[in-house]
Design a protein around this motif. Structure first.
Motif, PDB file in Angstrom:
ATOM      1  N   GLY A   1       0.748  -1.256   0.000  1.00 55.93           N
ATOM      2  CA  GLY A   1       0.000   0.000   0.000  1.00 55.93           C
ATOM      3  C   GLY A   1       0.771   1.295   0.000  1.00 55.93           C
TER       4      GLY A   1
ATOM      5  N   SER B   1      -0.354   3.603  -2.760  1.00 60.06           N
ATOM      6  CA  SER B   1      -1.775   3.935  -2.568  1.00 60.06           C
ATOM      7  C   SER B   1      -1.922   5.086  -1.581  1.00 60.06           C
ATOM      8  CB  SER B   1      -2.549   2.715  -2.068  1.00 60.06           C
ATOM      9  OG  SER B   1      -2.433   1.623  -2.951  1.00 60.06           O
ATOM     10  N   PHE B   2      -1.202   5.007  -0.470  1.00 64.30           N
ATOM     11  CA  PHE B   2      -1.255   6.090   0.511  1.00 64.30           C
ATOM     12  C   PHE B   2      -0.690   7.384  -0.062  1.00 64.30           C
ATOM     13  CE2 PHE B   2      -1.258   2.416   3.545  1.00 64.30           C
ATOM     14  CZ  PHE B   2      -2.504   2.659   4.090  1.00 64.30           C
ATOM     15  N   GLU B   3       0.381   7.284  -0.831  1.00 58.35           N
ATOM     16  CA  GLU B   3       0.960   8.485  -1.433  1.00 58.35           C
ATOM     17  C   GLU B   3      -0.012   9.120  -2.428  1.00 58.35           C
ATOM     18  OE1 GLU B   3       3.653  10.112  -0.692  1.00 58.35           O
ATOM     19  OE2 GLU B   3       4.493   8.681   0.750  1.00 58.35           O
TER      20      GLU B   3
ATOM     21  N   ALA C   1      -3.103   9.244  -2.058  1.00 62.40           N
ATOM     22  CA  ALA C   1      -4.129   9.909  -1.260  1.00 62.40           C
ATOM     23  C   ALA C   1      -3.749  11.341  -0.892  1.00 62.40           C
ATOM     24  CB  ALA C   1      -4.414   9.111   0.013  1.00 62.40           C
ATOM     25  N   ARG C   2      -2.524  11.728  -1.135  1.00 56.06           N
ATOM     26  CA  ARG C   2      -2.135  13.131  -0.934  1.00 56.06           C
ATOM     27  C   ARG C   2      -2.888  14.045  -1.904  1.00 56.06           C
ATOM     28  NH1 ARG C   2       2.461  13.862   2.182  1.00 56.06           N
ATOM     29  NH2 ARG C   2       3.832  12.063   2.477  1.00 56.06           N
TER      30      ARG C   2
ATOM     31  N   LYS D   1      -3.306   0.834   7.178  1.00 57.57           N
ATOM     32  CA  LYS D   1      -4.396   1.821   7.159  1.00 57.57           C
ATOM     33  C   LYS D   1      -4.980   2.011   8.552  1.00 57.57           C
ATOM     34  CE  LYS D   1      -9.034   2.678   5.338  1.00 57.57           C
ATOM     35  NZ  LYS D   1     -10.108   2.242   4.421  1.00 57.57           N
TER      36      LYS D   1
ATOM     37  N   GLY E   1      -1.472   2.672  11.042  1.00 56.30           N
ATOM     38  CA  GLY E   1      -0.511   3.669  10.582  1.00 56.30           C
ATOM     39  C   GLY E   1       0.927   3.244  10.689  1.00 56.30           C
TER      40      GLY E   1
ATOM     41  N   VAL F   1       3.146   5.021   7.898  1.00 56.28           N
ATOM     42  CA  VAL F   1       2.562   5.903   6.891  1.00 56.28           C
ATOM     43  C   VAL F   1       2.812   7.341   7.339  1.00 56.28           C
ATOM     44  CG1 VAL F   1       0.444   6.585   5.708  1.00 56.28           C
ATOM     45  CG2 VAL F   1       0.766   4.206   6.417  1.00 56.28           C
TER      46      VAL F   1
ATOM     47  N   ILE G   1      -0.709  12.103   5.722  1.00 59.17           N
ATOM     48  CA  ILE G   1      -1.567  11.430   4.750  1.00 59.17           C
ATOM     49  C   ILE G   1      -2.866  11.007   5.420  1.00 59.17           C
ATOM     50  CG2 ILE G   1      -1.833   9.338   3.354  1.00 59.17           C
ATOM     51  CD1 ILE G   1       1.110   9.520   2.655  1.00 59.17           C
TER      52      ILE G   1
ATOM     53  N   ARG H   1      -5.320   8.539   5.787  1.00 57.71           N
ATOM     54  CA  ARG H   1      -5.399   7.122   5.456  1.00 57.71           C
ATOM     55  C   ARG H   1      -6.826   6.664   5.120  1.00 57.71           C
ATOM     56  NH1 ARG H   1      -2.600   6.900  10.334  1.00 57.71           N
ATOM     57  NH2 ARG H   1      -4.108   5.454  11.282  1.00 57.71           N
TER      58      ARG H   1
ATOM     59  N   VAL I   1      -8.139   5.785   1.526  1.00 61.39           N
ATOM     60  CA  VAL I   1      -7.644   4.608   0.795  1.00 61.39           C
ATOM     61  C   VAL I   1      -8.426   3.370   1.198  1.00 61.39           C
ATOM     62  CG1 VAL I   1      -5.598   3.247   0.218  1.00 61.39           C
ATOM     63  CG2 VAL I   1      -5.357   5.671   0.803  1.00 61.39           C
TER      64      VAL I   1
END
Length: 253
Positions: A120, A123-125, A127-128, A150, A153, A173, A177, A179, A182
């Motif tokens: 992930g 995916s988290f990046e 979400a920025r 998620k 963290g 994470v 961000i 979370r 996502v």
């Protein structure tokens, strides 16, 4: 307006080069389970889908996606530009996505899809910049690890320090961000659900040359990208018979 595609290659430990094309995925194998448990996901020996269901694989990817720079490259000199690969892939999506350039807000919610999301990190990046992000991976172990990241963290992982010496590190994470943007689910890149919507950006990093049916993924791709959307494909181009039968390679022969 037509959708766009950004193609890239992975050099060394994660350098990104533009404008070269090839594919990836996950393939069944008769390799003994005991050998697979000990095998690195970077091994050229293959291992099929089972290679991505081990704790070793999860820990390798936790380090790759979330490891601190000083833990991954604990030297004063080294290829620092090769670090933070997931963040650099997500930045490509952000840079080329037209919906994110809409200053009037006419595009509505922006959606991103990370195919072969592993644990992930990208995916988290994503979400920025994107309102909603869906990460899909064939490995249930990876999806479980991504969902743990998620929820909590952070997660501890073990990695080889030198020879047989292993150390415990912390993956996390970035705190800035959100979370909750996502969501993760198990799925097959060669047979993505028909119920998926169209996305403003699709990322497939380190995926196509590990797919048993890479063309199936590419044939599905156009229907998943919104008009004016972007598909970013990044691959090491490391075709191997253990993952993809040679008659289905998209290069390297």
């Amino acid at each position: 307006m037509a959708a766009a595609v950004v193609l890239g290659g992975v050099l060394g430990a994660g350098f990104t080069a533009a404008l070269s094309q090839r594919p990836w995925g996950k393939f069944r194998s008769s390799v003994k389970a005991s050998a697979i448990e000990e095998r690195s996901t970077t091994s050229s020996a293959g291992g099929g889908t089972a290679a991505y269901e081990t704790r070793k694989a999860v820990e390798e990817y936790l380090q790759f996606h979330f490891g601190k720079d000083e833990d991954i490259l604990p030297y004063a000199n080294g290829p620092k530009d090769a670090l933070r690969f997931p963040a650099r892939c997500a930045a490509l999506c952000e840079r080329h996505c037209q919906a994110l350039q809409d200053i009037n807000g006419e595009s509505g919610q922006t959606l991103a899809l990370d195919v072969g999301c592993a644990v992930g990190g990208a995916s988290f990046e994503l979400a920025r910049a994107f309102d909603r992000v869906l990460g899909i991976d064939f490995s249930q172990a990876f999806v479980d690890a991504a969902n743990e990241m998620k929820e909590l963290g952070e997660s501890e992982y073990s990695a080889t320090f030198e020879g047989d010496v292993r150390r415990t590190y912390s993956a996390s994470v970035p705190a800035d961000i959100e979370r909750a943007r996502v969501r993760f689910q198990q799925g097959d890149a060669c047979a993505l659900p028909e119920t998926l919507p169209a996305f403003d950006a699709i990322l497939a990093a380190n995926l196509v040359c590990r797919l048993p049916e890479p063309l199936a993924f590419f044939r599905r791709l156009p229907s998943l990208v919104k008009p004016g959307g972007i598909a970013v494909i990044v691959s090491p181009h490391s075709w191997l018979p253990g993952w993809t039968s040679k008659d289905k390679w998209m290069g390297g022969f």
